[in-house]
Design an enzyme around this catalytic site. Structure first.
Site, short mmCIF file in Angstrom:
data_model
loop_
_atom_site.label_atom_id
_atom_site.label_comp_id
_atom_site.label_asym_id
_atom_site.label_seq_id
_atom_site.Cartn_x
_atom_site.Cartn_y
_atom_site.Cartn_z
CG ASP A 1 -15.68 -50.33 -2.21
OD1 ASP A 1 -15.75 -49.21 -2.75
OD2 ASP A 1 -16.64 -50.88 -1.63
N1 LIG Z 1 -10.18 -39.84 7.01
C1 LIG Z 1 -11.06 -40.87 7.17
N2 LIG Z 1 -11.70 -41.35 6.07
C2 LIG Z 1 -12.57 -42.37 6.28
C3 LIG Z 1 -12.84 -42.91 7.55
N3 LIG Z 1 -13.75 -43.92 7.38
C4 LIG Z 1 -14.03 -43.99 6.07
N4 LIG Z 1 -13.30 -43.06 5.41
C5 LIG Z 1 -13.29 -42.78 3.96
C6 LIG Z 1 -12.16 -43.49 3.25
C7 LIG Z 1 -12.71 -43.60 1.85
O1 LIG Z 1 -12.38 -42.43 1.13
C8 LIG Z 1 -14.21 -43.67 2.05
C9 LIG Z 1 -14.71 -45.08 1.82
O2 LIG Z 1 -15.49 -45.07 0.69
P1 LIG Z 1 -15.04 -45.85 -0.67
O3 LIG Z 1 -14.36 -47.13 -0.32
O4 LIG Z 1 -16.25 -45.86 -1.53
O5 LIG Z 1 -13.89 -44.95 -1.29
P2 LIG Z 1 -14.01 -43.55 -2.03
O6 LIG Z 1 -15.15 -43.53 -2.96
O7 LIG Z 1 -13.93 -42.46 -1.02
O8 LIG Z 1 -12.63 -43.49 -2.82
P3 LIG Z 1 -12.13 -44.46 -4.00
O9 LIG Z 1 -13.27 -45.37 -4.39
O10 LIG Z 1 -10.95 -45.20 -3.45
O11 LIG Z 1 -11.75 -43.50 -5.10
O12 LIG Z 1 -14.48 -43.32 3.40
C10 LIG Z 1 -12.15 -42.38 8.68
O13 LIG Z 1 -12.34 -42.79 9.83
N5 LIG Z 1 -11.27 -41.36 8.44
#
Ligand SMILES: Nc1nc2c(ncn2[C@H]2C[C@H](O)[C@@H](COP(=O)(O)OP(=O)(O)OP(=O)(O)O)O2)c(=O)[nH]1
Length: 193
Positions: free
Chosen positions: A69
């Site tokens: 996270d």
């Molecule tokens: N491609 C890319 N993604 C980024 C960057 N900075 C942040 N992110 C994305 C990666 C994660 O998918 C998201 C961070 O948000 P979270 O930790 O809440 O994860 P998310 O809800 O997307 O996925 P998950 O909880 O692992 O199912 O932001 C970046 O510089 N490049």
């Protein structure tokens, strides 16, 4: 070695794990991501990475499960993923011309309940942009699904005046730390398949 599951819906996290070359599969954590507002950013990402990993591990107790996270912290304020373009504009408005921290919690849970976890922080300095330049960046939609509303590996590189820490941490998984946790858990690399 038992199966490895990435407890994530993130395409950025999958891309980073794909690059590592270990066989794994991804599964949505399906957890409530609400935490106490009194937690620090580091404690919040530690808690949520653990919650995600443990939720998937409960479904697959024989597997190794990696959860993660991420939160942005700037001037004492915590930012997550923007809901829309206006929220992205507001987030970037706080980051441009300033230094912010990206905290990523990772948690690896093993078949017999072993837990390897860490929180990794990167610090980024961003250039200031004109309002018109900011709108041009927002037009690229790199803010979608990204904590902090930018993609450090894409056009967002042009925002970056300074980076301290693991660049992959900014993208979603601090791979130097993830490899350390996987090695501690006994994973072997470069296996012929
Ligand atoms: N491609 C890319 N993604 C980024 C960057 N900075 C942040 N992110 C994305 C990666 C994660 O998918 C998201 C961070 O948000 P979270 O930790 O809440 O994860 P998310 O809800 O997307 O996925 P998950 O909880 O692992 O199912 O932001 C970046 O510089 N490049």
């Amino acid at each position: 070695m038992s199966e490895l599951i990435l407890a994530s819906t993130s395409s950025a996290r999958r891309a980073l794990m794909d690059g590592l070359g270990l066989p794994y599969r991804a599964e949505a954590p399906g957890v409530d991501e609400v935490v106490s507002p009194h937690l620090s950013a580091e404690d919040a990402v530690r808690e949520l990475a653990s919650r995600k990993a443990r939720a998937v591990h409960q479904r697959h107790p024989e597997a190794w499960v990696l959860g993660a996270d991420q939160l942005v912290e700037v001037a004492g304020e915590i930012l997550s993923k923007p809901q829309d373009r206006n929220a992205a504009r507001e987030q970037l408005g706080k980051l441009l011309g300033h230094t912010h921290a990206i905290h990523t919690g990772v948690c690896l849970v093993g078949p017999d309940g072993q837990v390897h976890e860490a929180v990794e922080t990167a610090r980024l300095g961003f250039y200031a942009l004109s309002a018109e330049e900011l709108e041009r960046y927002l037009d690229l939609d790199e803010w979608v699904g990204c904590c902090g509303s930018y993609r450090v590996e894409s056009a967002g590189q042009a925002l970056l005046e300074r980076l301290e820490g693991d660049r992959s941490n900014v993208q979603g998984l601090p791979m130097v730390t993830v490899v350390r946790l996987l090695r501690s858990a006994g994973f072997r690399f470069f296996e012929r398949r």
